[in-house]
Write a protein that holds these residues in place. Structure first.
Motif, PDB file in Angstrom:
ATOM      1  N   MET A   1       0.871  -1.243  -0.006  1.00  0.00           N
ATOM      2  CA  MET A   1       0.098   0.038  -0.041  1.00  0.00           C
ATOM      3  C   MET A   1       0.883   1.226   0.019  1.00  0.00           C
ATOM      4  SD  MET A   1      -3.087   1.133  -0.152  1.00  0.00           S
ATOM      5  CE  MET A   1      -3.899   2.253   0.420  1.00  0.00           C
ATOM      6  N   LEU A   2       1.952   1.376   0.851  1.00  0.00           N
ATOM      7  CA  LEU A   2       2.743   2.391   0.728  1.00  0.00           C
ATOM      8  C   LEU A   2       3.653   2.614  -0.558  1.00  0.00           C
ATOM      9  CD1 LEU A   2       4.373   4.732   2.278  1.00  0.00           C
ATOM     10  CD2 LEU A   2       5.990   3.013   2.989  1.00  0.00           C
ATOM     11  N   THR A   3       4.066   1.605  -1.255  1.00  0.00           N
ATOM     12  CA  THR A   3       4.402   1.592  -2.565  1.00  0.00           C
ATOM     13  C   THR A   3       3.486   2.322  -3.585  1.00  0.00           C
ATOM     14  OG1 THR A   3       5.790  -0.237  -2.155  1.00  0.00           O
ATOM     15  CG2 THR A   3       5.337   0.511  -4.465  1.00  0.00           C
ATOM     16  N   THR A   4       2.171   2.062  -3.302  1.00  0.00           N
ATOM     17  CA  THR A   4       1.163   2.653  -4.326  1.00  0.00           C
ATOM     18  C   THR A   4       1.173   4.063  -3.859  1.00  0.00           C
ATOM     19  OG1 THR A   4       0.046   0.749  -4.457  1.00  0.00           O
ATOM     20  CG2 THR A   4      -1.255   2.541  -5.166  1.00  0.00           C
ATOM     21  N   LEU A   5       1.021   4.687  -2.972  1.00  0.00           N
ATOM     22  CA  LEU A   5       0.917   5.887  -2.530  1.00  0.00           C
ATOM     23  C   LEU A   5       2.250   6.607  -2.849  1.00  0.00           C
ATOM     24  CD1 LEU A   5      -0.246   8.296  -0.692  1.00  0.00           C
ATOM     25  CD2 LEU A   5       1.065   7.337   1.162  1.00  0.00           C
ATOM     26  N   GLU A   6       3.398   6.125  -2.666  1.00  0.00           N
ATOM     27  CA  GLU A   6       4.471   6.697  -3.306  1.00  0.00           C
ATOM     28  C   GLU A   6       4.762   7.160  -4.591  1.00  0.00           C
ATOM     29  OE1 GLU A   6       7.713   4.509   0.327  1.00  0.00           O
ATOM     30  OE2 GLU A   6       7.395   3.748  -1.783  1.00  0.00           O
ATOM     31  N   VAL A   7       4.233   5.969  -5.528  1.00  0.00           N
ATOM     32  CA  VAL A   7       4.122   6.152  -6.855  1.00  0.00           C
ATOM     33  C   VAL A   7       3.161   7.142  -7.398  1.00  0.00           C
ATOM     34  CG1 VAL A   7       3.686   4.879  -9.095  1.00  0.00           C
ATOM     35  CG2 VAL A   7       5.306   3.933  -7.466  1.00  0.00           C
ATOM     36  N   PHE A   8       1.911   7.067  -6.681  1.00  0.00           N
ATOM     37  CA  PHE A   8       0.849   7.995  -7.248  1.00  0.00           C
ATOM     38  C   PHE A   8       1.231   9.338  -6.764  1.00  0.00           C
ATOM     39  CE2 PHE A   8      -3.053  10.198  -6.020  1.00  0.00           C
ATOM     40  CZ  PHE A   8      -3.898   9.756  -7.281  1.00  0.00           C
ATOM     41  N   THR A   9       1.781   9.745  -5.538  1.00  0.00           N
ATOM     42  CA  THR A   9       2.174  11.018  -5.224  1.00  0.00           C
ATOM     43  C   THR A   9       3.074  11.414  -6.159  1.00  0.00           C
ATOM     44  OG1 THR A   9       1.583  10.475  -2.997  1.00  0.00           O
ATOM     45  CG2 THR A   9       3.101  12.187  -3.311  1.00  0.00           C
ATOM     46  N   THR A  10       4.319  10.748  -6.384  1.00  0.00           N
ATOM     47  CA  THR A  10       5.211  11.153  -7.467  1.00  0.00           C
ATOM     48  C   THR A  10       4.710  11.591  -8.837  1.00  0.00           C
ATOM     49  OG1 THR A  10       6.966   9.792  -6.048  1.00  0.00           O
ATOM     50  CG2 THR A  10       7.385  10.606  -8.315  1.00  0.00           C
ATOM     51  N   VAL A  11       3.542  10.662  -9.133  1.00  0.00           N
ATOM     52  CA  VAL A  11       3.127  10.870 -10.545  1.00  0.00           C
ATOM     53  C   VAL A  11       2.365  12.173 -10.369  1.00  0.00           C
ATOM     54  CG1 VAL A  11       1.432  10.231 -12.200  1.00  0.00           C
ATOM     55  CG2 VAL A  11       3.179   8.585 -11.428  1.00  0.00           C
ATOM     56  N   VAL A  12       1.457  12.414  -9.312  1.00  0.00           N
ATOM     57  CA  VAL A  12       0.706  13.517  -9.334  1.00  0.00           C
ATOM     58  C   VAL A  12       1.665  15.180  -9.206  1.00  0.00           C
ATOM     59  CG1 VAL A  12      -0.788  14.913  -7.738  1.00  0.00           C
ATOM     60  CG2 VAL A  12      -1.200  12.255  -8.257  1.00  0.00           C
ATOM     61  N   VAL A  13       2.768  14.942  -8.416  1.00  0.00           N
ATOM     62  CA  VAL A  13       3.475  15.999  -8.345  1.00  0.00           C
ATOM     63  C   VAL A  13       4.353  16.204  -9.712  1.00  0.00           C
ATOM     64  CG1 VAL A  13       5.497  17.086  -7.165  1.00  0.00           C
ATOM     65  CG2 VAL A  13       3.882  15.846  -5.844  1.00  0.00           C
ATOM     66  N   GLY A  14       4.690  15.134 -10.096  1.00  0.00           N
ATOM     67  CA  GLY A  14       5.565  15.088 -11.564  1.00  0.00           C
ATOM     68  C   GLY A  14       4.509  15.702 -12.645  1.00  0.00           C
ATOM     69  N   LEU A  15       3.408  15.627 -12.544  1.00  0.00           N
ATOM     70  CA  LEU A  15       2.201  16.138 -13.715  1.00  0.00           C
ATOM     71  C   LEU A  15       2.199  17.404 -13.458  1.00  0.00           C
ATOM     72  CD1 LEU A  15      -0.366  13.154 -14.006  1.00  0.00           C
ATOM     73  CD2 LEU A  15       1.427  13.739 -15.816  1.00  0.00           C
ATOM     74  N   MET A  16       2.101  17.694 -12.125  1.00  0.00           N
ATOM     75  CA  MET A  16       2.044  19.217 -11.567  1.00  0.00           C
ATOM     76  C   MET A  16       3.271  20.024 -12.227  1.00  0.00           C
ATOM     77  SD  MET A  16       1.157  20.901  -8.187  1.00  0.00           S
ATOM     78  CE  MET A  16       2.848  20.776  -7.562  1.00  0.00           C
ATOM     79  N   VAL A  17       4.281  19.816 -11.907  1.00  0.00           N
ATOM     80  CA  VAL A  17       5.361  20.170 -12.202  1.00  0.00           C
ATOM     81  C   VAL A  17       5.340  20.433 -14.030  1.00  0.00           C
ATOM     82  CG1 VAL A  17       8.081  19.861 -12.874  1.00  0.00           C
ATOM     83  CG2 VAL A  17       6.944  19.706 -10.535  1.00  0.00           C
ATOM     84  N   GLY A  18       5.147  19.525 -14.759  1.00  0.00           N
ATOM     85  CA  GLY A  18       4.889  19.642 -16.184  1.00  0.00           C
ATOM     86  C   GLY A  18       3.924  20.523 -16.844  1.00  0.00           C
ATOM     87  N   VAL A  19       2.964  20.687 -15.858  1.00  0.00           N
ATOM     88  CA  VAL A  19       2.042  21.709 -16.295  1.00  0.00           C
ATOM     89  C   VAL A  19       2.352  22.924 -16.152  1.00  0.00           C
ATOM     90  CG1 VAL A  19      -0.366  22.662 -15.669  1.00  0.00           C
ATOM     91  CG2 VAL A  19      -0.182  20.142 -16.093  1.00  0.00           C
ATOM     92  N   GLU A  20       3.091  23.076 -15.024  1.00  0.00           N
ATOM     93  CA  GLU A  20       3.644  24.460 -14.679  1.00  0.00           C
ATOM     94  C   GLU A  20       4.786  24.903 -15.649  1.00  0.00           C
ATOM     95  OE1 GLU A  20       1.674  26.443 -13.231  1.00  0.00           O
ATOM     96  OE2 GLU A  20       1.258  26.062 -11.186  1.00  0.00           O
ATOM     97  N   PHE A  21       5.691  23.948 -15.864  1.00  0.00           N
ATOM     98  CA  PHE A  21       6.653  24.116 -16.812  1.00  0.00           C
ATOM     99  C   PHE A  21       6.126  24.521 -18.201  1.00  0.00           C
ATOM    100  CE2 PHE A  21      10.322  22.899 -19.634  1.00  0.00           C
ATOM    101  CZ  PHE A  21      11.025  23.364 -18.924  1.00  0.00           C
ATOM    102  N   SER A  22       5.192  23.798 -18.560  1.00  0.00           N
ATOM    103  CA  SER A  22       4.555  24.083 -19.857  1.00  0.00           C
ATOM    104  C   SER A  22       4.091  25.516 -19.975  1.00  0.00           C
ATOM    105  CB  SER A  22       3.480  23.034 -20.141  1.00  0.00           C
ATOM    106  OG  SER A  22       3.021  23.408 -21.397  1.00  0.00           O
ATOM    107  N   VAL A  23       3.389  26.098 -19.002  1.00  0.00           N
ATOM    108  CA  VAL A  23       2.563  27.144 -18.810  1.00  0.00           C
ATOM    109  C   VAL A  23       3.680  28.370 -18.930  1.00  0.00           C
ATOM    110  CG1 VAL A  23       1.563  29.101 -17.463  1.00  0.00           C
ATOM    111  CG2 VAL A  23       0.781  26.654 -17.379  1.00  0.00           C
ATOM    112  N   ALA A  24       4.923  28.105 -18.208  1.00  0.00           N
ATOM    113  CA  ALA A  24       5.963  29.032 -18.121  1.00  0.00           C
ATOM    114  C   ALA A  24       6.761  29.103 -19.621  1.00  0.00           C
ATOM    115  CB  ALA A  24       6.951  28.797 -17.222  1.00  0.00           C
ATOM    116  N   PHE A  25       7.181  27.921 -20.181  1.00  0.00           N
ATOM    117  CA  PHE A  25       8.070  27.828 -21.240  1.00  0.00           C
ATOM    118  C   PHE A  25       7.566  27.367 -22.646  1.00  0.00           C
ATOM    119  CE2 PHE A  25      10.651  27.301 -17.438  1.00  0.00           C
ATOM    120  CZ  PHE A  25      11.475  28.341 -17.383  1.00  0.00           C
ATOM    121  N   VAL A  26       6.229  27.376 -22.660  1.00  0.00           N
ATOM    122  CA  VAL A  26       5.549  27.177 -23.752  1.00  0.00           C
ATOM    123  C   VAL A  26       4.267  27.872 -23.995  1.00  0.00           C
ATOM    124  CG1 VAL A  26       4.245  25.321 -25.297  1.00  0.00           C
ATOM    125  CG2 VAL A  26       6.258  24.776 -23.927  1.00  0.00           C
ATOM    126  N   ILE A  27       3.343  27.748 -23.037  1.00  0.00           N
ATOM    127  CA  ILE A  27       2.116  28.594 -23.574  1.00  0.00           C
ATOM    128  C   ILE A  27       2.168  30.007 -23.378  1.00  0.00           C
ATOM    129  CG2 ILE A  27      -0.071  28.675 -22.447  1.00  0.00           C
ATOM    130  CD1 ILE A  27      -0.305  25.764 -21.632  1.00  0.00           C
TER     131      ILE A  27
END
Length: 148
Positions: A1-27
Motif C-alpha cells: 500500500m505504501l508503494t502505491t501511495l509513493e508512486v501515485f504521489t510522485t506521478v501527481v507532483v510530476g504532472l503538476m511540475v510538467g503543467v507549470e513548466f509548460s505554462v512558463a516555457f511554452v504556453i
C-alpha cells in the motif's frame, strides 16, 4: 500500500511540475507572441481555467506528500519526503502571497479596463512563477530520490 501511495504521489507532483513548466516555457511564450494584446486575453482565460484547478492540485499534492511522510516515517527516504513537503508548502504560500493576487487581477482585465502597467505585472507574475517552478522541481526531485 505504501508503494502505491509513493508512486501515485510522485506521478501527481510530476504532472503538476510538467503543467507549470509548460505554462512558463511554452504556453506563455506562444501567448506573448500573439499580436497586440491578444496574449493578455489568453493569459486571462488561462488564469480562469487553471486558477480553478491548481489550488486543488497544489493542496492535494501537499496532502499526498504528508500522508507519505507519515506512512513511511521509518523508511530511508523519510527526510527527503518531509523536505519535499516543506518545499510544496512553500510553493503554496508563494502562490497565495505572490502569484494569485496578480492572476486575480489579470483574470478581470479587458482591453477597456487594463491598468497602464499590465505588462509589468505579467512580467512580475512570470518571475515569481519561475521561482515557484524551481521550488516544485526540487520537491519532485526529492520525491523521486526517496522513491528510488
Amino acid at each position: 500500500m505504501l508503494t502505491t501511495l509513493e508512486v501515485f504521489t510522485t506521478v501527481v507532483v510530476g504532472l503538476m511540475v510538467g503543467v507549470e513548466f509548460s505554462v512558463a516555457f511554452v504556453i506563455n511564450r506562444i501567448l506573448d507572441a500573439l499580436p497586440e494584446d491578444s496574449g493578455q486575453l489568453g493569459r486571462a482565460h488561462g488564469g480562469r481555467m487553471l486558477g480553478a484547478l491548481m489550488p486543488f492540485w497544489y493542496i492535494g499534492s501537499l496532502i499526498l506528500v504528508a500522508l507519505w511522510a507519515v506512512a513511511g516515517g521509518d523508511s530511508h527516504g523519510a527526510g527527503l519526503v518531509v523536505t519535499a513537503g516543506a518545499l510544496l508548502l512553500l510553493s503554496v504560500i508563494m502562490s497565495l502571497l505572490l502569484l494569485v493576487p496578480i492572476n486575480n487581477r489579470n483574470k478581470q482585465w479587458t482591453p477597456e479596463n487594463r491598468p497602464a502597467d499590465w505588462k509589468q505585472q505579467l512580467k512580475r507574475w512570470d518571475r515569481f512563477h519561475y521561482i515557484r517552478i524551481a521550488v516544485i522541481i526540487a520537491a519532485f526531485t526529492l520525491l523521486v530520490t526517496a522513491l528510488a
